[in-house]
Motif scaffolding. Structure first.
Motif, short mmCIF file in Angstrom:
data_model
loop_
_atom_site.label_atom_id
_atom_site.label_comp_id
_atom_site.label_asym_id
_atom_site.label_seq_id
_atom_site.Cartn_x
_atom_site.Cartn_y
_atom_site.Cartn_z
N ASN A 76 1.04 -1.06 -0.17
CA ASN A 76 0.41 0.28 -0.07
C ASN A 76 0.81 1.19 0.02
O ASN A 76 0.53 2.43 -0.72
CB ASN A 76 -1.30 -0.27 1.18
N ARG A 77 2.01 1.74 1.16
CA ARG A 77 2.90 2.17 1.09
C ARG A 77 3.40 2.54 -0.74
O ARG A 77 3.92 3.83 -1.35
CB ARG A 77 4.13 2.24 1.88
N MET A 78 4.12 1.46 -1.25
CA MET A 78 4.42 1.50 -1.98
C MET A 78 3.30 1.82 -3.63
O MET A 78 4.00 3.02 -4.63
CB MET A 78 5.37 0.39 -2.80
N LEU A 79 2.39 1.90 -3.53
CA LEU A 79 1.17 2.79 -4.37
C LEU A 79 1.02 4.24 -4.38
O LEU A 79 0.82 4.52 -5.66
CB LEU A 79 -0.15 1.79 -4.01
N ASN A 80 1.11 4.23 -2.90
CA ASN A 80 1.30 5.79 -2.61
C ASN A 80 2.49 6.37 -3.67
O ASN A 80 2.22 7.51 -3.83
CB ASN A 80 0.37 5.55 -0.84
#
Length: 430
Positions: free
Chosen positions: A380-384
């Motif tokens: 999720n952090r990478m997508l953000n």
């Protein structure tokens, strides 16, 4: 105002160059798919994009670290599964060997099978990962952690540390367990273990012929009666005296942790022991033990906390003791008593070892589950980060194509204007 031909040429050339530069810039944006091709296109966005790129790289490094940690934990969990199966097999064999209907040959056959289980455990304890590092040696992972000594016993050569790996910014995770934790430990709730073995004044086990009792006394238990009793949790030994004619006596001595010796001067309990077919129950410090048979003067029965200072846990020693009594013929009452006592002690030790291995395995499984959670958070952090980076530097194709068409028309208009202006001369009308 008079406008010279040089001025018209300069202005027209500058206009064409500007239109070409703007057209080229839009062409580069469309070709690259990025709004910010050069830092000068948007210095603030370019600066923020560098920071986001660095955060993405760090997040990816943590993701790679989690892959490595998952591999180590998966190997550990698989090996612990094999070890638990081996301990269960050993316990089954000892239950079979406890039958009084077996002959010495039958027990020797069981000992041979038990040796195979023992070697399997030793091989699993010295397992390596895919890079040739030993899994259970702690930081000393360049050599086998468990090595057979000259007398045939297995000694732990690793250290007590546990390798850790940072799997996220705020999580330093143990990626395996050392050999002491798995093969030389017991669960925190492990109780008392009784053993027919002699110790010196400092509570150390004697070895060889000095360690064996000379009588035929056997024990059952110990059983916990009252965990709140005074002295519960301490280590004890029962020392026998007297003889059959004068009567047998016993002293229950407590190990003084401060002095580091048995307190023989002030026994916790003293009494007489009368051998009978029903046996005699002796209770002290919240535990009880049932005795049968006839002891010899100087015989001892150790009643100590499993995994404590007086009786440390050692799965390999347990297996070695069981193999020893099964290989030797039980052709005398003393050897039969040694067989029964050793097998009773070994089965309790195996129960504690199995509980310990399962506890460590559960811990490895919990860490694998935690890695799944951290992976989800990291994704999720990478997508953000990718969305933020896209908002900063990626191109809006619809807007860019409109701009491309506009710049193309502008450049064509500048070129047409230059051609028309170039033809304006009075000589054309003379």
């Amino acid at each position: 105002m008079r406008i010279s031909s040089v001025t018209m040429y300069d202005q027209s050339t500058a206009s064409i160059n500007r239109q070409q530069s703007d057209f080229l810039k839009v062409s580069q944006q469309i070709a690259s798919g990025r709004r910010v091709v050069n830092p000068s296109d948007d210095p603030q966005a370019a600066s923020r994009a560098v920071g986001v790129d660095q955060s993405k790289a760090v997040t990816q490094q943590y993701a790679d670290a989690r892959v490595s940690a998952r591999n180590s934990l998966s190997q550990t969990e698989s090996i612990l599964n094999s070890v638990s199966d081996a301990v269960t097999s050993a316990k089954t064999l000892l239950i079979q060997a406890s039958s009084d209907t077996l002959s010495d040959v039958d027990r020797e056959s069981i000992a041979s099978e038990l040796k195979g289980v023992y070697e399997t455990m030793l091989g699993q304890a010295n397992a390596t990962d895919g890079n040739g590092r030993y899994l259970f040696g702690g930081y000393k992972d360049n050599a086998p952690p468990f090595v057979k000594s000259a007398d045939g016993s297995v000694e732990y050569q690793g250290d007590s540390n546990i390798r850790e790996q940072r799997v996220d910014a705020s999580r330093l995770m143990p990626v395996n367990d050392n050999g002491e934790t798995i093969f030389k430990s017991v669960p925190s709730g492990a109780g008392y273990i009784a053993e027919s073995v002699k110790t010196n004044d400092q509570g150390e086990r004697l070895v060889g012929g000095d360690a064996s009792n000379d009588g035929t006394v056997t024990f059952t238990g110990p059983q916990v009666r009252d965990v709140n009793a005074e002295g519960y949790g301490e280590n004890y030994r029962m020392v026998f005296g007297g003889d059959e004619d004068a009567g047998f006596t016993y002293d229950v001595q407590k190990f003084d942790e401060v002095v580091g010796e048995w307190d023989a001067a002030t026994p916790v309990l003293s009494g007489t022991y009368s051998p009978s077919s029903e046996g005699q129950q002796i209770q002290f410090a919240g535990v009880s033990i049932k005795l049968e048979g006839k002891p010899a003067a100087g015989d001892e029965i150790l009643v100590a906390k499993a995994g404590g200072d007086v009786r440390d846990a050692d799965l390999f020693r347990t297996m070695e003791e069981a193999i020893r009594v099964l290989e030797n013929p039980a052709d005398t009452p003393v050897k039969k008593a040694d067989l029964r006592n050793t097998l009773n002690t070994a089965m309790r030790d195996l129960d504690n070892s199995l509980d310990n291995v399962l506890t460590v395995r559960a811990s490895a499984g919990a860490r694998l589950n935690e890695l799944d959670v951290v992976d989800a958070v990291g994704s999720n952090r990478m997508l953000n980060y990718e969305q933020t980076l896209s908002d900063l530097v990626d191109l809006d194709y619809a807007e860019a194509i409109s701009e491309y068409s506009l710049r193309q028309v502008g450049m064509q208009a500048a070129q047409k204007a230059f051609v028309d202006i170039k033809g304006l001369s009075l000589f054309n009308y003379m």
